[in-house]
Scaffold this active site. Structure first.
Site, PDB file in Angstrom:
ATOM      1  N   HIS A 190      -1.396  28.357  14.011  1.00  0.00           N
ATOM      2  CA  HIS A 190      -2.542  27.431  14.071  1.00  0.00           C
ATOM      3  C   HIS A 190      -2.141  26.026  13.638  1.00  0.00           C
ATOM      4  O   HIS A 190      -2.973  25.243  13.173  1.00  0.00           O
ATOM      5  CB  HIS A 190      -3.720  27.928  13.206  1.00  0.00           C
ATOM      6  CG  HIS A 190      -4.394  29.154  13.741  1.00  0.00           C
ATOM      7  ND1 HIS A 190      -4.770  30.208  12.929  1.00  0.00           N
ATOM      8  CD2 HIS A 190      -4.738  29.515  15.002  1.00  0.00           C
ATOM      9  CE1 HIS A 190      -5.325  31.159  13.672  1.00  0.00           C
ATOM     10  NE2 HIS A 190      -5.323  30.761  14.936  1.00  0.00           N
ATOM     11  N   ARG A 250      -7.459  41.873  15.001  1.00  0.00           N
ATOM     12  CA  ARG A 250      -6.153  42.001  14.346  1.00  0.00           C
ATOM     13  C   ARG A 250      -6.334  42.410  12.891  1.00  0.00           C
ATOM     14  O   ARG A 250      -7.271  41.994  12.221  1.00  0.00           O
ATOM     15  CB  ARG A 250      -5.379  40.688  14.426  1.00  0.00           C
ATOM     16  CG  ARG A 250      -5.002  40.298  15.832  1.00  0.00           C
ATOM     17  CD  ARG A 250      -4.301  38.958  15.868  1.00  0.00           C
ATOM     18  NE  ARG A 250      -4.922  38.055  16.832  1.00  0.00           N
ATOM     19  CZ  ARG A 250      -4.786  36.750  16.832  1.00  0.00           C
ATOM     20  NH1 ARG A 250      -4.068  36.157  15.889  1.00  0.00           N
ATOM     21  NH2 ARG A 250      -5.384  36.007  17.744  1.00  0.00           N
ATOM     22  N   GLU A 387      -7.392  20.640  18.728  1.00  0.00           N
ATOM     23  CA  GLU A 387      -6.001  20.893  19.081  1.00  0.00           C
ATOM     24  C   GLU A 387      -5.617  20.198  20.380  1.00  0.00           C
ATOM     25  O   GLU A 387      -4.481  19.732  20.537  1.00  0.00           O
ATOM     26  CB  GLU A 387      -5.784  22.408  19.218  1.00  0.00           C
ATOM     27  CG  GLU A 387      -5.997  23.167  17.920  1.00  0.00           C
ATOM     28  CD  GLU A 387      -6.316  24.630  18.148  1.00  0.00           C
ATOM     29  OE1 GLU A 387      -5.525  25.477  17.686  1.00  0.00           O
ATOM     30  OE2 GLU A 387      -7.356  24.921  18.769  1.00  0.00           O
TER      31      GLU A 387
END
Length: 405
Positions: A190, A250, A387
């Site tokens: 990240h 996850r 991002e």
């Protein structure tokens, strides 16, 4: 700041490819190397019922259509059509100059954005075993663009790169040294999100940026990062995107003995373990209902409630651990889908951190933007991440430095 005056007037494309979706943003190259969004969207549901949705920079809908009739072979098959659609929607006086890609893993060698050459592409392919969930999609997208637009410069921006500043005391596992030297160490992920937050703090809150800040990037994939003086010092994710807090599907950090037990007791293969840990665990595994935090928060099912409680406690524990790594705490930032929108989740997490001097203001937290802490607390802020902007800026810098465009 690089001199970008020689760059042609044009546009940039940013791609973020997943296993069943492609997110994209087109940017206009403005003066002084600045970029401004033109439109963004995603091609989702690839493999089942592909659909293209897109909005202009002012929020207007420019696409919302089924692409199911074209959906015959996954992401790579649809990418040429998507690129053609994007180019037809670019202003005629803003030709496409380059494409920037979010690439999850850069390994030990690729720790800054890179122009994609044949050698770089080979290295990205070699890193697929380190990020099997994400890396193959990025590589496929790069190859498709390389084949369909061979003259279009492509730039890879790595989620691991921002964490290259971490000291050995934070990035080294307690395993034999020859394995560490072979690349088995903590990379962190990240990074493009954390880089944006560090940049934002440096521009808007420079005094806080100079200090010790824990950033919580919470979404379907979640991690935390300890910033010290604006650079990554430690992170919850390490060798893979499995480590750290439990995520949508996850597992988060897990006793390695569990893996050995599953192999011996249930004779699970590597592929079966991978499917279990990446796709069947986390919030989905605990609740047995959903990986969507909104569904879990609204449910009365005790297993859903437990999933939420475990997530919030584990995030708080990671935040406290990172505060230890960076030598204290001057502030905290929440970002990404859950971090930006999860009012109740932020409240639960921060309640566990009251002893660290973190207390939310209920009204500010409900507003969900900017400062959400009380006046008596260490500053806690909600900052939407971007991002795509970081990828666009890196792409512009590389175009200028290489005299491309």
């Amino acid at each position: 700041m690089l001199d970008t005056s020689s760059l042609k007037r044009g546009s940039l494309l940013v791609l973020n490819c997943g296993s069943s979706s492609v997110k994209f943003t087109a940017f206009r190259l403005a003066k002084a190397g600045e970029v401004a969004p033109l439109f963004s969207g995603q091609l989702s549901g690839i493999g089942t019922d592909a659909r293209l949705s897109a909005r202009s920079a002012d929020g207007g809908v420019i696409a919302n259509a089924s692409w199911a009739d074209r959906d015959t072979g996954g992401v790579p098959v649809l990418l040429p059509d998507l690129l053609a659609w994007i180019e037809t929607h670019l202003p005629s006086d803003l030709p496409l100059l380059a494409a920037g890609h979010r690439v999850v893993h850069g390994g030990r060698n690729l720790h800054r954005p890179a122009i994609i050459t044949d050698d770089v592409l080979v290295e990205l392919e070699n890193l697929i075993p380190l990020a099997p969930l994400h890396q193959p999609q990025s590589v496929a997208a790069i190859k498709v663009l390389k084949e369909s637009r061979p003259d279009l410069p492509q730039v890879a921006c790595f989620d691991t790169a921002f964490h290259h500043t971490q000291p050995l005391v934070c990035s080294t596992y307690a395993i034999p040294r020859h394995l560490s030297e072979a690349g088995v160490h903590r990379y962190g992920f990240h990074g493009l999100s954390y880089e944006y937050i560090a940049r934002y703090l440096g521009e808007t809150l420079p005094e806080l940026a100079k200090g010790r800040v824990v950033v919580a990037h919470l979404g379907n994939g979640s991690s935390l990062c300890g910033l010290k003086g604006g650079v990554s010092f430690d992170s919850s994710m390490g060798f893979s995107v499995l480590e750290g807090v439990p995520m949508g599907t996850r597992c988060g950090s897990l006793d390695p003995g569990v893996i050995i037990y599953l192999m011996r007791k249930f004779e699970m293969t590597a592929d079966e373990l991978e499917r279990l840990l990446y796709h069947q665990s986390g919030l989905l595994g605990i609740s047995g209902v959903s990986n969507d935090m909104r569904v879990l928060e609204e449910s009365d099912d005790p297993h859903c409630k437990l999933a939420v409680e475990i997530f919030c406690l584990r995030v708080a524990k990671e935040a406290a651990s990172l505060a230890c790594s960076i030598g204290g705490l001057d502030g905290m930032v929440f970002t990404a889908g859950i971090g930006e929108n999860g009012t109740g989740i932020r409240a639960r997490i921060c309640a566990h951190l009251d002893w660290l001097g973190i207390r939310l203001d209920p009204a500010r937290n409900a507003a969900g933007t900017g400062l959400v802490s009380s006046d008596a607390s260490l500053p806690v802020r909600v900052v939407p991440t971007n991002e795509e902007l970081m990828i666009a800026l890196h792409t512009v810098d590389l175009l200028a430095s290489q005299s491309i465009g």
